[in-house]
Design an enzyme around this catalytic site. Structure first.
Site, mmCIF file in Angstrom:
data_model
loop_
_atom_site.group_PDB
_atom_site.id
_atom_site.type_symbol
_atom_site.label_atom_id
_atom_site.label_comp_id
_atom_site.label_asym_id
_atom_site.label_seq_id
_atom_site.Cartn_x
_atom_site.Cartn_y
_atom_site.Cartn_z
ATOM 1 N N ARG A 4 -48.666 96.354 39.993
ATOM 2 C CA ARG A 4 -47.725 96.334 41.385
ATOM 3 C C ARG A 4 -47.416 94.608 41.813
ATOM 4 O O ARG A 4 -46.718 94.631 42.353
ATOM 5 C CB ARG A 4 -48.521 96.865 42.099
ATOM 6 C CG ARG A 4 -47.929 97.078 43.515
ATOM 7 C CD ARG A 4 -48.771 97.355 45.107
ATOM 8 N NE ARG A 4 -48.307 96.550 46.063
ATOM 9 C CZ ARG A 4 -48.478 97.778 47.733
ATOM 10 N NH1 ARG A 4 -49.450 98.406 47.543
ATOM 11 N NH2 ARG A 4 -48.064 97.254 48.426
ATOM 12 N N TRP A 11 -51.633 104.063 44.788
ATOM 13 C CA TRP A 11 -51.935 104.107 46.315
ATOM 14 C C TRP A 11 -53.090 105.022 46.769
ATOM 15 O O TRP A 11 -53.148 105.659 47.179
ATOM 16 C CB TRP A 11 -50.698 105.141 47.211
ATOM 17 C CG TRP A 11 -49.064 104.384 47.959
ATOM 18 C CD1 TRP A 11 -49.436 102.911 47.414
ATOM 19 C CD2 TRP A 11 -48.178 105.230 48.104
ATOM 20 N NE1 TRP A 11 -47.947 102.697 48.343
ATOM 21 C CE2 TRP A 11 -47.141 104.121 48.647
ATOM 22 C CE3 TRP A 11 -47.590 106.336 48.810
ATOM 23 C CZ2 TRP A 11 -45.505 104.261 49.154
ATOM 24 C CZ3 TRP A 11 -46.376 106.339 49.136
ATOM 25 C CH2 TRP A 11 -45.904 105.575 49.416
ATOM 26 N N ASN A 41 -38.248 98.298 59.347
ATOM 27 C CA ASN A 41 -38.033 100.059 58.870
ATOM 28 C C ASN A 41 -36.892 99.943 59.461
ATOM 29 O O ASN A 41 -37.391 100.785 60.514
ATOM 30 C CB ASN A 41 -39.233 100.935 58.365
ATOM 31 C CG ASN A 41 -39.964 100.471 57.198
ATOM 32 O OD1 ASN A 41 -39.799 100.168 56.518
ATOM 33 N ND2 ASN A 41 -41.032 100.586 57.604
ATOM 34 N N GLU A 84 -40.247 100.526 49.901
ATOM 35 C CA GLU A 84 -40.828 101.669 49.960
ATOM 36 C C GLU A 84 -40.008 102.681 50.411
ATOM 37 O O GLU A 84 -40.161 103.144 52.145
ATOM 38 C CB GLU A 84 -42.113 101.392 51.786
ATOM 39 C CG GLU A 84 -42.820 100.618 51.164
ATOM 40 C CD GLU A 84 -44.203 99.780 51.872
ATOM 41 O OE1 GLU A 84 -43.259 99.349 53.067
ATOM 42 O OE2 GLU A 84 -44.983 100.069 51.879
ATOM 43 N N HIS A 114 -57.594 96.190 49.039
ATOM 44 C CA HIS A 114 -56.270 96.801 49.009
ATOM 45 C C HIS A 114 -57.833 98.229 48.805
ATOM 46 O O HIS A 114 -57.771 99.119 47.985
ATOM 47 C CB HIS A 114 -55.551 97.597 48.734
ATOM 48 C CG HIS A 114 -54.359 98.276 49.274
ATOM 49 N ND1 HIS A 114 -55.046 99.339 49.692
ATOM 50 C CD2 HIS A 114 -53.471 98.087 49.413
ATOM 51 C CE1 HIS A 114 -53.809 99.413 50.449
ATOM 52 N NE2 HIS A 114 -52.782 98.287 50.228
ATOM 53 N N ARG A 160 -35.817 90.105 52.639
ATOM 54 C CA ARG A 160 -37.311 90.597 51.872
ATOM 55 C C ARG A 160 -37.291 90.893 50.320
ATOM 56 O O ARG A 160 -36.382 91.182 50.149
ATOM 57 C CB ARG A 160 -38.065 91.329 53.187
ATOM 58 C CG ARG A 160 -37.912 91.480 54.424
ATOM 59 C CD ARG A 160 -38.619 92.142 55.212
ATOM 60 N NE ARG A 160 -40.376 91.937 55.567
ATOM 61 C CZ ARG A 160 -41.006 92.928 55.138
ATOM 62 N NH1 ARG A 160 -40.333 94.509 54.662
ATOM 63 N NH2 ARG A 160 -42.164 92.719 55.423
ATOM 64 N N LYS A 177 -35.247 94.474 54.977
ATOM 65 C CA LYS A 177 -35.634 95.350 53.668
ATOM 66 C C LYS A 177 -35.164 96.480 52.944
ATOM 67 O O LYS A 177 -34.566 97.265 53.646
ATOM 68 C CB LYS A 177 -37.470 95.796 54.406
ATOM 69 C CG LYS A 177 -37.529 96.840 54.118
ATOM 70 C CD LYS A 177 -39.227 97.345 54.411
ATOM 71 C CE LYS A 177 -40.180 98.802 53.755
ATOM 72 N NZ LYS A 177 -41.540 98.479 55.099
ATOM 73 N N ASP A 196 -49.784 92.794 49.428
ATOM 74 C CA ASP A 196 -49.709 92.884 50.866
ATOM 75 C C ASP A 196 -50.944 92.534 51.933
ATOM 76 O O ASP A 196 -51.470 93.366 52.691
ATOM 77 C CB ASP A 196 -49.526 94.435 51.331
ATOM 78 C CG ASP A 196 -49.387 94.992 52.271
ATOM 79 O OD1 ASP A 196 -48.503 94.263 53.072
ATOM 80 O OD2 ASP A 196 -48.592 96.053 52.758
ATOM 81 N N GLU A 255 -52.822 94.171 60.144
ATOM 82 C CA GLU A 255 -52.856 95.750 59.829
ATOM 83 C C GLU A 255 -54.147 95.978 58.760
ATOM 84 O O GLU A 255 -54.738 96.598 59.091
ATOM 85 C CB GLU A 255 -52.023 95.387 58.885
ATOM 86 C CG GLU A 255 -51.688 97.043 58.291
ATOM 87 C CD GLU A 255 -50.538 97.187 57.513
ATOM 88 O OE1 GLU A 255 -49.115 95.878 58.281
ATOM 89 O OE2 GLU A 255 -49.996 98.076 56.730
ATOM 90 N N GLU A 273 -44.851 99.993 64.809
ATOM 91 C CA GLU A 273 -45.015 100.133 63.306
ATOM 92 C C GLU A 273 -46.124 99.376 62.894
ATOM 93 O O GLU A 273 -46.129 97.784 62.728
ATOM 94 C CB GLU A 273 -43.816 100.215 62.448
ATOM 95 C CG GLU A 273 -44.941 100.691 61.080
ATOM 96 C CD GLU A 273 -43.738 100.781 59.948
ATOM 97 O OE1 GLU A 273 -42.804 101.496 59.823
ATOM 98 O OE2 GLU A 273 -44.118 100.581 58.796
ATOM 99 N N ARG A 274 -47.874 99.524 62.752
ATOM 100 C CA ARG A 274 -49.212 98.603 62.640
ATOM 101 C C ARG A 274 -49.449 97.608 64.217
ATOM 102 O O ARG A 274 -49.080 96.562 63.649
ATOM 103 C CB ARG A 274 -48.262 98.111 61.302
ATOM 104 C CG ARG A 274 -48.586 98.693 59.883
ATOM 105 C CD ARG A 274 -49.310 99.853 59.794
ATOM 106 N NE ARG A 274 -48.790 100.237 58.192
ATOM 107 C CZ ARG A 274 -49.093 101.092 57.288
ATOM 108 N NH1 ARG A 274 -50.217 101.858 58.730
ATOM 109 N NH2 ARG A 274 -48.681 101.950 57.067
HETATM 110 C C1 GCU Z 1 -47.204 97.173 54.918
HETATM 111 C C2 GCU Z 1 -46.871 98.360 56.115
HETATM 112 C C3 GCU Z 1 -45.897 98.905 56.479
HETATM 113 C C4 GCU Z 1 -44.405 97.920 56.385
HETATM 114 C C5 GCU Z 1 -44.942 97.254 55.316
HETATM 115 C C6 GCU Z 1 -43.342 96.081 55.467
HETATM 116 O O1 GCU Z 1 -46.536 98.576 54.067
HETATM 117 O O2 GCU Z 1 -47.980 98.795 55.740
HETATM 118 O O3 GCU Z 1 -45.957 99.501 57.380
HETATM 119 O O4 GCU Z 1 -43.377 98.865 56.529
HETATM 120 O O5 GCU Z 1 -45.974 96.309 54.593
HETATM 121 O O6 GCU Z 1 -43.964 94.870 55.291
HETATM 122 O O7 GCU Z 1 -42.614 96.490 54.868
#
Ligand code: GCU
Length: 674
Positions: A328, A534, A202, A283, A512, A317, A279, A356, A384, A159-160
């Site tokens: 936010r 968003w 995630n 999200e 952003h 986190r 986490k 972020d 990112e 991811e990223r």
């Molecule tokens: C950002 C990122 C996500 C990541 C999140 C995090 O939003 O775009 O890909 O999961 O940060 O730090 O949990």
């Protein structure tokens, strides 16, 4: 990376070093001591371009003697106890000494890992061609947990991540241990990094399955001699995901028992596991709030599962946010009331800014608000929001800016760095983490310069007072060349690169403006999405009357989260640093800036300046062909071309878009938007 160990090209220097180091003498035989000795052997024979002798006793004249008072009679006989006492479990001493009346260089520490870190430091002295005369260096880390985070999924997609597939080849582990695993450990240990979180925040619940634990144990085995502890990102809903329970309520005794048993099992595979990273309720990830419990309930339940085992900790986190409020800045509202409620082996892992990893943010107000909670920093090396592995954007200046921010939490000197160190609030556990991006790309990080941010992170995690400029210079010397004609312009290029990235994307405190989802290109015009936060308009609030997000007491009042002296500065449109102006204020297009320009003119100026800075970076790089190998020279040159293209797209998109609100002309003298 920076462990290339090419022969020293300066003849005079080479001669001197060859005289000063004749032999490596190591007595202890632990795995860590062996790695330290092997690294010295490997590096010295590379740098000095000749094999270097090794011994376990009777040092020759100008030997390099390494060890601890426990594993080496030679070190014990030196009586360095007072010097070593000040250096703790991970520090080291590098000093010229007499052994049997002969001059020797000594790397001494209280522990084997201290010797390993000292060895890397010693090598670094040679790599950067410093004098070894009258050496007397003592160093110890200021923070305990110095951790890298991987956002790697179990299918090897990162991811990223922008440097290939995940390094962890789950398909061939545990049987095949790629050489890269050990090189990875060396890279981290060379900076004093002592922990790694292998998988994405995630988190896939399968990370705790026996199938994966067996593979993780094989990686832990490779990392162990380098004293890099293994941590795992866990999925909060693991008990239901495993099909064992229908709930993950942290106050349910069955859930508590599940975690105790599963954690005990994890420790069977990895007896020195560092702990978990979580986490939760962020999200879409599950968390204790799904069961009407709070973050402390969730974290403490997991932390209790860790307690009987070694020194396990839970990194919890603080990256949570929600669109259902006017701002936010959510993590502050959720965590502030929980100060003092977290178990002592929980550390709150807080991103540097409240949103972020944006090109520039003020600091997350949690750092100055949680007096009774262990907290650690989370930075991002992975670019990112900085053009992925395509743009050159050295992150050292961002880290430094963040760590040196004065919060006034307990009067002057309450910098973020000092808070992290536990000097301001006297918290017990300390640390710093960074999300890094290495993958299967041959150069590890995609863009060769992303390595420099990994390097700077490691150095600052060891000592938050090390400057971005120092880290840049060290990295350049070790990675490319010690030639001053190369170092000076390249250091300047690196030090400008972050600000260039701010200028062509989101200057003056804008934030952003990215296209949704991918976070690469601009889309300041995004107005509709499933969630208000968003959209870009949520952040920039462009209107006919001006630009920026009013976070003062006439707006969202987020400034009230900061200590009073700082809230006063941020809240005053004339006192707030201009680089954060639009973060805190909605300002008229005609607002007079310090330069004498209006806000509109200044905004245009900054966007154009960003592109010019990239062009200056191109010119600087083009002049370095003599000092860089052909492959890296060509790659960076090509990437800078792409960066220029993208910077123009950013500039023109944003300027033309904001112009639809300001209704003003682009001032004379700027090239035409395309
Ligand atoms: C950002 C990122 C996500 C990541 C999140 C995090 O939003 O775009 O890909 O999961 O940060 O730090 O949990």
């Amino acid at each position: 990376m920076w462990l290339r160990y090419q022969p020293i090209s300066n003849e005079q220097q080479l001669k001197t070093y060859r005289k000063q180091i004749t032999q490596v003498v190591a007595q202890g035989d632990s795995a860590t001591m062996q790695k330290a000795a092997a690294e010295l052997q490997r590096c010295l024979s590379g740098l000095l371009a000749k094999p270097i002798a090794s011994a376990t006793k009777n040092p020759a004249k100008n030997a390099l003697v390494i060890g601890t008072p426990n594993n080496s009679t030679l070190i014990a006989a030196l009586g360095l106890n007072t010097e070593l006492a000040a250096l703790g479990d991970e520090g080291y001493l590098i000093a010229e000494q007499k052994i049997n009346k002969r001059t020797a260089l000594v790397i001494a520490a209280n522990t084997d890992v201290g010797v390993l870190y000292g060895s890397f430091h010693f090598l670094h002295l040679l790599q950067t061609q410093q004098s070894l005369d009258n050496l007397n260096i003592g160093s110890a880390p200021k923070l305990q947990h110095r951790v890298v985070n991987h956002w790697d999924n179990l299918n090897r997609v990162e991811e990223r991540g922008y440097a290939g597939l995940s390094l962890w080849d789950w398909g061939t582990l545990p049987d095949h241990k790629s050489e890269r695993y050990e090189d990875y450990a060396r890279i981290n240990a060379s900076l004093g990094i002592n922990g790694t979180v292998l998988n994405n925040v995630n988190a896939d619940p399968r990370i705790l399955s026996d199938q994966f634990l067996e593979k993780i144990a094989a990686l832990a085995y490779v990392f162990r001699p380098y004293r890099i502890k293994m941590y795992l990102s866990i999925n909060y809903n693991s008990p239901p995901a495993f099909g064992d329970l229908e709930t993950a309520d942290p106050l349910d005794p069955r859930v508590q028992q599940w975690w105790k048993e599963r954690t005990a099992r994890v420790y069977k595979y990895i007896p020195d596991l560092g702990g978990y990273l979580v986490k939760a309720n962020s999200e879409g990830q599950p968390g204790p709030q799904d069961y009407n419990r709070n973050h402390a309930d969730g974290a403490n339940m997991l932390a209790a599962g860790q307690k009987p085992f070694w020194l396990g900790v839970v990194f919890w986190r603080a990256f949570v946010y929600s669109p259902d409020i006017g701002d936010r800045f959510r993590s502050y509202d959720e965590f502030r009331p929980l100060d003092g409620k977290f178990a002592d082996n929980v550390i709150l892992q807080v991103k540097n800014g409240p949103i972020d990893f944006q090109p520039r943010e003020p600091y997350s107000a949690l750092f100055s608000a949680m007096e009774k909670t262990n907290m650690m920093m989370e930075f991002q090396v992975t670019q990112e929001y900085f053009g992925f592995a395509t743009h050159l954007a050295y992150q050292g200046p961002l880290f430094e800016e963040s760590l040196r921010t004065e919060t006034y939490a307990k009067g002057e000197g309450s910098t973020i760095g000092n808070i992290l160190e536990g000097k301001v609030f006297k918290t017990k556990r300390t640390g710093m983490a960074a999300v890094i991006n290495p993958g299967t790309d041959r150069n590890w990080t995609g863009h060769p310069f992303v390595q420099s941010s990994w390097y700077a992170f490691g150095r600052m995690a060891w000592d938050h007072e090390i400057s971005a400029e120092t880290a840049a210079e060290e990295w350049l010397r070790m990675t490319f060349s010690n030639e001053q004609k190369f170092i000076d312009p390249m250091k300047e290029l690196m030090m400008t690169s972050r600000e260039a990235g701010v200028n062509y994307r989101s200057p003056l405190g804008l934030t952003h403006l990215y296209s949704q989802g991918d976070h690469y290109g601009p889309a300041p015009w995004t107005e509709n999405s499933e969630r208000p936060d968003w959209t870009a308009i949520y952040y920039h609030r462009a209107a006919k009357d001006g630009l920026g997000f009013n976070r003062t007491n006439t707006g969202s009042n987020a400034i009230a989260q900061y200590p009073a002296p700082l809230a006063k500065i941020y809240g005053d449109v004339n006192a707030v640093p201009e680089e954060l102006l639009l973060w805190f204020h909605h300002v008229s297009w005609d607002h007079k800036m310090k330069s004498g320009r209006t806000l509109w003119e200044e905004l245009v100026h900054k966007y154009y300046e960003g592109v010019e800075q990239v062009r200056a970076m191109q010119t600087a790089w083009d002049a370095q062909e003599a000092w860089v190998d052909a492959a890296r020279f060509a790659q960076v040159k090509a990437l800078l071309k792409v960066q220029e293209r993208d910077a123009i797209i950013w500039r023109d998109s944003c300027v033309l878009y904001f112009q639809t609100y300001s209704g003003k002309l682009i001032p004379a003298g700027y090239e035409k938007p395309k």
